[in-house]
Design a protein around this motif. Structure first.
Motif, PDB file in Angstrom:
ATOM      1  N   THR A 106       0.826  -1.207   0.000  1.00 29.15           N
ATOM      2  CA  THR A 106       0.000   0.000   0.000  1.00 29.15           C
ATOM      3  C   THR A 106       0.858   1.253   0.000  1.00 29.15           C
ATOM      4  OG1 THR A 106      -1.721  -1.181   1.224  1.00 29.15           O
ATOM      5  CG2 THR A 106      -1.847   1.218   1.190  1.00 29.15           C
ATOM      6  N   GLN A 107       1.935   1.247   0.760  1.00 29.88           N
ATOM      7  CA  GLN A 107       2.824   2.406   0.789  1.00 29.88           C
ATOM      8  C   GLN A 107       3.471   2.640  -0.571  1.00 29.88           C
ATOM      9  OE1 GLN A 107       5.331   1.206   4.085  1.00 29.88           O
ATOM     10  NE2 GLN A 107       4.368   2.701   5.453  1.00 29.88           N
ATOM     11  N   LEU A 108       3.820   1.558  -1.266  1.00 31.81           N
ATOM     12  CA  LEU A 108       4.388   1.711  -2.603  1.00 31.81           C
ATOM     13  C   LEU A 108       3.356   2.299  -3.558  1.00 31.81           C
ATOM     14  CD1 LEU A 108       6.891   1.212  -4.342  1.00 31.81           C
ATOM     15  CD2 LEU A 108       5.998  -1.061  -4.857  1.00 31.81           C
ATOM     16  N   LEU A 109       2.109   1.862  -3.417  1.00 28.19           N
ATOM     17  CA  LEU A 109       1.031   2.411  -4.241  1.00 28.19           C
ATOM     18  C   LEU A 109       0.838   3.896  -3.958  1.00 28.19           C
ATOM     19  CD1 LEU A 109      -1.401   1.993  -6.174  1.00 28.19           C
ATOM     20  CD2 LEU A 109      -2.755   1.390  -4.158  1.00 28.19           C
ATOM     21  N   VAL A 110       0.803   4.269  -2.689  1.00 31.52           N
ATOM     22  CA  VAL A 110       0.604   5.668  -2.315  1.00 31.52           C
ATOM     23  C   VAL A 110       1.790   6.518  -2.762  1.00 31.52           C
ATOM     24  CG1 VAL A 110       0.396   7.249  -0.356  1.00 31.52           C
ATOM     25  CG2 VAL A 110      -0.910   5.122  -0.385  1.00 31.52           C
ATOM     26  N   ALA A 111       2.997   5.996  -2.595  1.00 25.16           N
ATOM     27  CA  ALA A 111       4.189   6.768  -2.957  1.00 25.16           C
ATOM     28  C   ALA A 111       4.243   7.046  -4.454  1.00 25.16           C
ATOM     29  CB  ALA A 111       5.446   6.026  -2.510  1.00 25.16           C
ATOM     30  N   THR A 112       3.947   6.044  -5.269  1.00 22.29           N
ATOM     31  CA  THR A 112       3.973   6.255  -6.720  1.00 22.29           C
ATOM     32  C   THR A 112       2.844   7.189  -7.160  1.00 22.29           C
ATOM     33  OG1 THR A 112       2.737   4.175  -6.945  1.00 22.29           O
ATOM     34  CG2 THR A 112       5.119   4.091  -7.285  1.00 22.29           C
ATOM     35  N   PHE A 113       1.680   7.055  -6.537  1.00 22.89           N
ATOM     36  CA  PHE A 113       0.570   7.945  -6.876  1.00 22.89           C
ATOM     37  C   PHE A 113       0.900   9.386  -6.496  1.00 22.89           C
ATOM     38  CE2 PHE A 113      -3.210  10.267  -5.505  1.00 22.89           C
ATOM     39  CZ  PHE A 113      -3.989  10.212  -6.648  1.00 22.89           C
ATOM     40  N   LEU A 114       1.410   9.581  -5.291  1.00 22.16           N
ATOM     41  CA  LEU A 114       1.723  10.930  -4.828  1.00 22.16           C
ATOM     42  C   LEU A 114       2.822  11.561  -5.672  1.00 22.16           C
ATOM     43  CD1 LEU A 114       1.270  13.125  -2.646  1.00 22.16           C
ATOM     44  CD2 LEU A 114       3.051  11.997  -1.296  1.00 22.16           C
ATOM     45  N   ALA A 115       3.871  10.783  -5.959  1.00 23.21           N
ATOM     46  CA  ALA A 115       4.976  11.316  -6.754  1.00 23.21           C
ATOM     47  C   ALA A 115       4.529  11.692  -8.160  1.00 23.21           C
ATOM     48  CB  ALA A 115       6.107  10.285  -6.822  1.00 23.21           C
ATOM     49  N   GLY A 116       3.561  10.960  -8.699  1.00 23.72           N
ATOM     50  CA  GLY A 116       3.129  11.216 -10.065  1.00 23.72           C
ATOM     51  C   GLY A 116       2.079  12.290 -10.217  1.00 23.72           C
ATOM     52  N   THR A 117       1.368  12.622  -9.129  1.00 28.97           N
ATOM     53  CA  THR A 117       0.228  13.532  -9.273  1.00 28.97           C
ATOM     54  C   THR A 117       0.307  14.798  -8.435  1.00 28.97           C
ATOM     55  OG1 THR A 117      -0.995  12.348  -7.533  1.00 28.97           O
ATOM     56  CG2 THR A 117      -1.334  11.619  -9.803  1.00 28.97           C
ATOM     57  N   VAL A 118       1.212  14.860  -7.469  1.00 25.94           N
ATOM     58  CA  VAL A 118       1.193  16.014  -6.569  1.00 25.94           C
ATOM     59  C   VAL A 118       1.470  17.317  -7.315  1.00 25.94           C
ATOM     60  CG1 VAL A 118       3.646  15.885  -5.921  1.00 25.94           C
ATOM     61  CG2 VAL A 118       1.970  16.838  -4.307  1.00 25.94           C
ATOM     62  N   LEU A 119       2.223  17.239  -8.400  1.00 27.71           N
ATOM     63  CA  LEU A 119       2.479  18.404  -9.243  1.00 27.71           C
ATOM     64  C   LEU A 119       2.593  17.945 -10.689  1.00 27.71           C
ATOM     65  CD1 LEU A 119       5.259  20.372  -7.278  1.00 27.71           C
ATOM     66  CD2 LEU A 119       2.893  21.099  -7.599  1.00 27.71           C
ATOM     67  N   PRO A 120       2.145  18.754 -11.637  1.00 27.88           N
ATOM     68  CA  PRO A 120       2.504  18.456 -13.028  1.00 27.88           C
ATOM     69  C   PRO A 120       3.992  18.715 -13.204  1.00 27.88           C
ATOM     70  CG  PRO A 120       1.405  20.581 -12.897  1.00 27.88           C
ATOM     71  CD  PRO A 120       1.336  19.979 -11.519  1.00 27.88           C
ATOM     72  N   CYS A 121       4.615  18.004 -14.126  1.00 31.66           N
ATOM     73  CA  CYS A 121       6.040  18.244 -14.328  1.00 31.66           C
ATOM     74  C   CYS A 121       6.250  19.683 -14.804  1.00 31.66           C
ATOM     75  CB  CYS A 121       6.631  17.240 -15.317  1.00 31.66           C
ATOM     76  SG  CYS A 121       6.252  17.557 -17.050  1.00 31.66           S
TER      77      CYS A 121
END
Length: 398
Positions: free
Chosen positions: A340-355
């Motif tokens: 679950t932490q891996l899922l949350v980490a990848t989701f957060l890293a990919g969506t918290v900001l647009p590149c």
């Protein structure tokens, strides 16, 4: 004596109409009714078709990596061991935990095959007209969220690269363009982001996370677009303004090849150099002790999402460029994260900001003020979703 001239009006005869009146042939050239046109089954099939390229890309990448990984490791491991003793930061840059010889194989063994397979499949969707047909089938489901069926084509394009997808939204209805741009910036995982994310799952031996990851991404994107869309676009009278059934054709090899080459070339031209730059920066930060010093400072921020401090660096770097997500595949980081932490980490890293490049493009297309507001909304919503999923897992699973 002059004779009086008599004027006679000459009337020209009516023109003869030699054209025959049109005859009705009794037939129409309309696309054949198919499964995607079914009222109930059509949207369900369309959703499956949207997820299918990512699933096939993961399966293909796993097959390739199965025989390629041992070959690459057999070459890079002895080389990294010989370089590890080099003085100063040079050894860390090449052979450290985030070094080029350590992280490079992850890029070429896992991410590159994923990008290759995914690019070909998405190109086939667009060249065959299937992308438009999927949009038509999904329009009834998308309307309550403020999106239009034809916007699906632009969102799908964003899975290759967000920048041309955002530029292509000029063809969207003016009232749906801001929402479509928001959907692309938030939910269209570009080939760099998706390739890195799937590579992280594969490297962590958790490839099954691809389905919940995509499900979370889709659901979060729909809720996000619902929040930022105009009420008029969610009205029942918001009709589909394109033909109900687009003609489906077998995609030509030339068309698919041309589309896929552009996506693949953009990946190697942009993502690969930037990934190596990110890996070098991370290596220097680790060698200098900056990561250890930043751990206590970043731990409270990561605790908001029920994540360990090890996930902070990839999250920060991925906010600038999505290639940084691949740093989550580092052995120590992977070991510190459960599923679950891996899922949350990848989701957060990919969506918290647009590149950064995407944000600049949005500002150029729709204005700096709009881009700034969109970034703030996206950051707040992504953080809320990540924290909710992270702590819900802690409370339910423990």
């Amino acid at each position: 004596m002059h004779a009086k001239r008599r004027e006679i009006d000459v009337i020209a005869p009516d023109p003869v109409n030699l054209e025959r009146p049109p005859l009705r042939a009794g037939w129409q050239n309309t696309p054949r009714y198919g499964p995607l046109d079914h009222t109930v089954a059509g949207p369900a099939i369309a959703i499956v078709l949207l997820i299918l390229p990512a699933v096939l890309a993961v399966m293909g990448a796993n097959q390739v990596a199965g025989w390629l990984d041992p070959l690459i490791v057999s070459v890079t491991t002895p080389l990294a061991e010989s370089i590890d003793g080099w003085p100063g930061a040079l050894g860390a840059v090449f052979a450290g935990d985030y070094g080029l010889l350590t992280m490079g194989p992850l890029l070429f063994v896992w991410a590159v095959p994923t990008v290759l397979v995914y690019s070909v499949l998405i190109s086939a969707y667009k060249a065959s007209g299937l992308a438009d047909r999927i949009g038509t089938a999904l329009h009834p489901l998308l309307r309550p969220f403020g999106l239009h069926g034809r916007d699906v084509t632009q969102v799908l394009m964003g899975f290759g690269c967000n920048v041309p997808a955002i530029v292509s939204t000029r063809a969207c209805l003016s009232c749906t363009r801001p929402t479509t741009v928001g959907a692309i910036a938030f939910g269209s995982a570009c080939s760099y982001q998706l390739g890195a994310t799937l590579a992280v799952f594969a490297a962590a031996d958790r490839s099954s996370l691809v389905v919940p990851y995509l499900a979370l991404l889709v659901v979060a994107t729909l809720v996000y677009t619902r929040l930022i869309s105009k009420p008029d676009m969610r009205a029942t009278l918001s009709a589909l303004l394109i033909e109900s059934r687009t003609v489906l054709t077998w995609p030509s090899i030339a068309a698919v090849g041309a589309e896929a080459r552009g996506m693949i070339w953009a990946f190697f031209r942009t993502a690969v150099p930037i990934f190596f730059a990110i890996a070098m920066i991370a290596s220097i930060l680790e060698w200098s002790g900056a990561l250890d010093a930043a751990g206590p400072l970043l731990a409270p921020a990561m605790a908001v999402f029920a994540l360990p401090a090890e996930a902070a660096l990839p999250t920060v770097l991925a906010a600038v460029r999505k290639d940084g997500i691949l740093l989550l595949a580092e052995a120590g980081t992977v070991a510190s994260l459960n599923a679950t932490q891996l899922l949350v980490a990848t989701f957060l890293a990919g969506t918290v900001l647009p590149c950064l490049v995407t944000a600049i493009t949005i500002g150029r297309e729709l204005g700096v003020r709009f881009a700034g507001g969109l970034v703030l909304k996206q950051s707040a919503f992504a953080a809320t979703v990540a924290a909710t999923v992270g702590w819900a897992s802690v409370l339910l699973v423990g």
